[in-house]
Scaffold this motif. Structure first.
Motif, PDB file in Angstrom:
ATOM      1  N   GLU A 290       3.883  -3.032  -4.086  1.00  0.00           N
ATOM      2  CA  GLU A 290       3.478  -1.754  -4.646  1.00  0.00           C
ATOM      3  C   GLU A 290       3.633  -1.740  -6.158  1.00  0.00           C
ATOM      4  OE1 GLU A 290       5.038   0.650  -0.720  1.00  0.00           O
ATOM      5  OE2 GLU A 290       5.513   1.349  -2.728  1.00  0.00           O
ATOM      6  N   GLY A 291       3.444  -2.870  -6.811  1.00  0.00           N
ATOM      7  CA  GLY A 291       3.500  -2.878  -8.259  1.00  0.00           C
ATOM      8  C   GLY A 291       4.808  -3.397  -8.810  1.00  0.00           C
ATOM      9  N   ASN A 292       5.747  -3.835  -7.948  1.00  0.00           N
ATOM     10  CA  ASN A 292       7.017  -4.386  -8.390  1.00  0.00           C
ATOM     11  C   ASN A 292       7.151  -5.819  -7.869  1.00  0.00           C
ATOM     12  OD1 ASN A 292       8.008  -1.953  -9.609  1.00  0.00           O
ATOM     13  ND2 ASN A 292       8.204  -1.142  -7.528  1.00  0.00           N
ATOM     14  N   ASP A 293       6.194  -6.686  -8.262  1.00  0.00           N
ATOM     15  CA  ASP A 293       6.151  -8.037  -7.719  1.00  0.00           C
ATOM     16  C   ASP A 293       7.361  -8.870  -8.085  1.00  0.00           C
ATOM     17  OD1 ASP A 293       2.597  -8.159  -8.355  1.00  0.00           O
ATOM     18  OD2 ASP A 293       3.693  -7.515  -6.574  1.00  0.00           O
ATOM     19  N   ASP A 294       8.087  -8.485  -9.140  1.00  0.00           N
ATOM     20  CA  ASP A 294       9.237  -9.266  -9.579  1.00  0.00           C
ATOM     21  C   ASP A 294      10.531  -8.801  -8.908  1.00  0.00           C
ATOM     22  OD1 ASP A 294      10.107  -7.506 -12.625  1.00  0.00           O
ATOM     23  OD2 ASP A 294       9.080  -6.823 -10.801  1.00  0.00           O
ATOM     24  N   VAL A 295      10.435  -7.843  -7.962  1.00  0.00           N
ATOM     25  CA  VAL A 295      11.625  -7.312  -7.305  1.00  0.00           C
ATOM     26  C   VAL A 295      11.614  -7.722  -5.848  1.00  0.00           C
ATOM     27  CG1 VAL A 295      12.877  -5.231  -6.658  1.00  0.00           C
ATOM     28  CG2 VAL A 295      11.687  -5.322  -8.848  1.00  0.00           C
TER      29      VAL A 295
ATOM     30  N   VAL B 271       7.709  12.951   2.769  1.00  0.00           N
ATOM     31  CA  VAL B 271       7.792  13.845   1.613  1.00  0.00           C
ATOM     32  C   VAL B 271       6.422  14.406   1.236  1.00  0.00           C
ATOM     33  CG1 VAL B 271       8.323  13.968  -0.843  1.00  0.00           C
ATOM     34  CG2 VAL B 271       9.860  12.742   0.702  1.00  0.00           C
ATOM     35  N   PHE B 272       5.407  13.526   1.136  1.00  0.00           N
ATOM     36  CA  PHE B 272       4.109  13.947   0.608  1.00  0.00           C
ATOM     37  C   PHE B 272       2.999  14.021   1.658  1.00  0.00           C
ATOM     38  CE2 PHE B 272       5.606  13.910  -3.632  1.00  0.00           C
ATOM     39  CZ  PHE B 272       6.457  12.818  -3.779  1.00  0.00           C
ATOM     40  N   GLU B 273       3.332  13.648   2.902  1.00  0.00           N
ATOM     41  CA  GLU B 273       2.407  13.735   4.031  1.00  0.00           C
ATOM     42  C   GLU B 273       1.164  12.859   3.869  1.00  0.00           C
ATOM     43  OE1 GLU B 273       1.637  17.673   5.382  1.00  0.00           O
ATOM     44  OE2 GLU B 273       3.747  18.281   5.356  1.00  0.00           O
ATOM     45  N   ASN B 274       1.334  11.699   3.237  1.00  0.00           N
ATOM     46  CA  ASN B 274       0.279  10.684   3.194  1.00  0.00           C
ATOM     47  C   ASN B 274       0.922   9.324   2.925  1.00  0.00           C
ATOM     48  OD1 ASN B 274       0.242  10.089   0.162  1.00  0.00           O
ATOM     49  ND2 ASN B 274      -0.197  12.303   0.164  1.00  0.00           N
ATOM     50  N   ASP B 275       0.159   8.249   3.170  1.00  0.00           N
ATOM     51  CA  ASP B 275       0.704   6.901   3.012  1.00  0.00           C
ATOM     52  C   ASP B 275       0.916   6.510   1.561  1.00  0.00           C
ATOM     53  OD1 ASP B 275      -1.204   5.668   5.847  1.00  0.00           O
ATOM     54  OD2 ASP B 275       0.848   6.442   5.736  1.00  0.00           O
ATOM     55  N   GLY B 276       0.179   7.144   0.649  1.00  0.00           N
ATOM     56  CA  GLY B 276       0.361   6.861  -0.764  1.00  0.00           C
ATOM     57  C   GLY B 276      -0.295   5.571  -1.216  1.00  0.00           C
ATOM     58  N   ASP B 277       0.221   5.006  -2.332  1.00  0.00           N
ATOM     59  CA  ASP B 277      -0.376   3.814  -2.916  1.00  0.00           C
ATOM     60  C   ASP B 277       0.704   3.006  -3.636  1.00  0.00           C
ATOM     61  OD1 ASP B 277      -1.831   6.116  -5.295  1.00  0.00           O
ATOM     62  OD2 ASP B 277       0.187   5.282  -5.248  1.00  0.00           O
ATOM     63  N   ARG B 278       0.324   2.278  -4.686  1.00  0.00           N
ATOM     64  CA  ARG B 278       1.268   1.412  -5.391  1.00  0.00           C
ATOM     65  C   ARG B 278       2.324   2.194  -6.180  1.00  0.00           C
ATOM     66  NH1 ARG B 278      -0.691  -3.864  -6.049  1.00  0.00           N
ATOM     67  NH2 ARG B 278       0.360  -4.085  -8.057  1.00  0.00           N
ATOM     68  N   ASN B 279       2.120   3.486  -6.329  1.00  0.00           N
ATOM     69  CA  ASN B 279       3.075   4.293  -7.091  1.00  0.00           C
ATOM     70  C   ASN B 279       4.033   5.098  -6.205  1.00  0.00           C
ATOM     71  OD1 ASN B 279       2.074   3.619  -9.720  1.00  0.00           O
ATOM     72  ND2 ASN B 279       0.313   4.956  -9.320  1.00  0.00           N
ATOM     73  N   ASN B 280       4.145   4.694  -4.947  1.00  0.00           N
ATOM     74  CA  ASN B 280       5.014   5.432  -4.023  1.00  0.00           C
ATOM     75  C   ASN B 280       6.455   5.521  -4.515  1.00  0.00           C
ATOM     76  OD1 ASN B 280       2.881   5.855  -2.365  1.00  0.00           O
ATOM     77  ND2 ASN B 280       3.566   4.533  -0.704  1.00  0.00           N
TER      78      ASN B 280
END
Length: 336
Positions: A136-141, A29-38
């Motif tokens: 990616e910021g959802n450690d409880d999932v 979609v965004f043409e990059n690997d992204g980060d914790r907010n993917n």
């Protein structure tokens, strides 16, 4: 559907998918690997907005080069797109088409939601699922990806939609099979059809001689086989001499417009190789008019330039006709 999160099944899949799958989807979609907010960005994604075919082709080329077949399969699982493509290029085409119009991803959410919950409950006992913490910021999932059976193909458009978009082929008219196949496959890429859909729709668009021919041929089980048989039977057989003769003898009729005449001549030329400047000369020669009037048509550098000159010529002829009519009416009144 305005964004991916509006589809309940896709929203749930985005929350539970493995990190690698989310990264692959973000890369498409965004043409990059992204980060914790993917995951957040994917939920808010509203679809590709290609301004022209070149932009779409760049996206297709990037995805084919940057993503593996495994990545594409993971994206299909997230978006709940049946993976029925025969190769990587076809699969990328399907994904880009569906992500251009998010409504193509819409399903009966409530029915599928109940079905998917049931499948996931059973998969805890019957299937070895991949489980890992969200980094990616959802450690409880926990992300659970069951090895479910592939969903059956889903036809996005009705046959009437296809009938309006693509012409039929009967094996009789001047239409070349190569041009018809090119038109059909362009539509197939745009709509994201798989091989089965192309085979079914392709057969239903055959008429008269072409339909009888295909019905007489056994073992046509794929679009590739159907296409090859049509090309072999109806492929280019006219030689260049005959083609040039057809263009030379074809003249503009009084009952057809300049545009109709132009399209007829281009259709004849499509049956073989005719240089563009030669075709333009044939078209001009086929217009019965004084050379002085046709002067405006000469000097075109390309077909688009020639079309513009034809419009000027058509306006000029219309004005001449009006002037003659007015002159005749004036003389008639003076005589009275």
């Amino acid at each position: 559907m305005d964004r991916l999160a509006d589809n309940l099944n896709i929203e749930r899949n985005i929350s539970r998918a493995k990190t690698a799958a989310i990264r692959a989807c973000h890369k498409l979609v965004f043409e990059n690997d992204g980060d914790r907010n993917n995951r957040k960005r994917l939920r808010e994604f509203t679809g590709f907005a290609f301004e022209n075919n070149d932009e779409k082709q760049k996206k297709l080329d990037y995805a084919i080069k940057s993503l593996t077949l495994g990545d594409l399969n993971s994206i299909c699982n997230i978006l709940e797109i049946p993976n029925d493509a025969n190769n990587k290029e076809d699969l990328v085409g399907v994904l880009c088409t569906r992500l251009t119009d998010l409504n193509l991803l819409t399903k009966d959410d409530e029915a599928n939601d109940d079905e998917n919950h049931s499948d996931e409950d059973n998969s805890d006992n019957d299937v070895n699922n991949d489980v890992e913490n969200d980094d990616e910021g959802n450690d409880d999932v926990q992300k659970i990806v069951p090895e479910s059976k592939k969903a059956p193909p889903k036809f996005v458009l009705t046959f009437k939609d296809v009938e309006d978009a693509v012409s039929t082929f009967n094996g009789r008219d001047n239409c070349s099979v190569e041009k018809w196949l090119e038109e059909f496959e362009e539509t197939a890429i745009l709509m994201g059809w798989n091989d089965v859909e192309k085979l079914i729709y392709g057969k239903r668009l055959l008429k008269d001689d072409a339909l009888l021919f295909i019905k007489s041929e056994p073992m046509i089980k794929s679009w590739k086989i159907l296409k090859n048989k049509l090309k072999k039977e109806y492929g280019q057989t006219i030689n260049s001499a005959a083609l040039h003769k057809m263009l030379t003898t074809r003249k503009k009729r009084k009952d057809e417009t300049i545009t109709q005449y132009l399209l007829e001549m281009r259709q004849i030329a499509s049956r073989g190789y005719i240089e563009e400047d030669a075709l333009i000369d044939y078209i001009i020669d086929g217009i019965t008019d004084d050379e002085v009037n046709k002067t405006v048509l000469y000097g075109a550098k390309c077909m688009n330039d020639f079309k513009a000159k034809l419009k000027i010529y058509e306006k000029m002829k219309s004005k001449q006709y009006k002037d003659k009519r007015d002159y005749k009416e004036k003389n008639t009144k003076d005589t009275d």
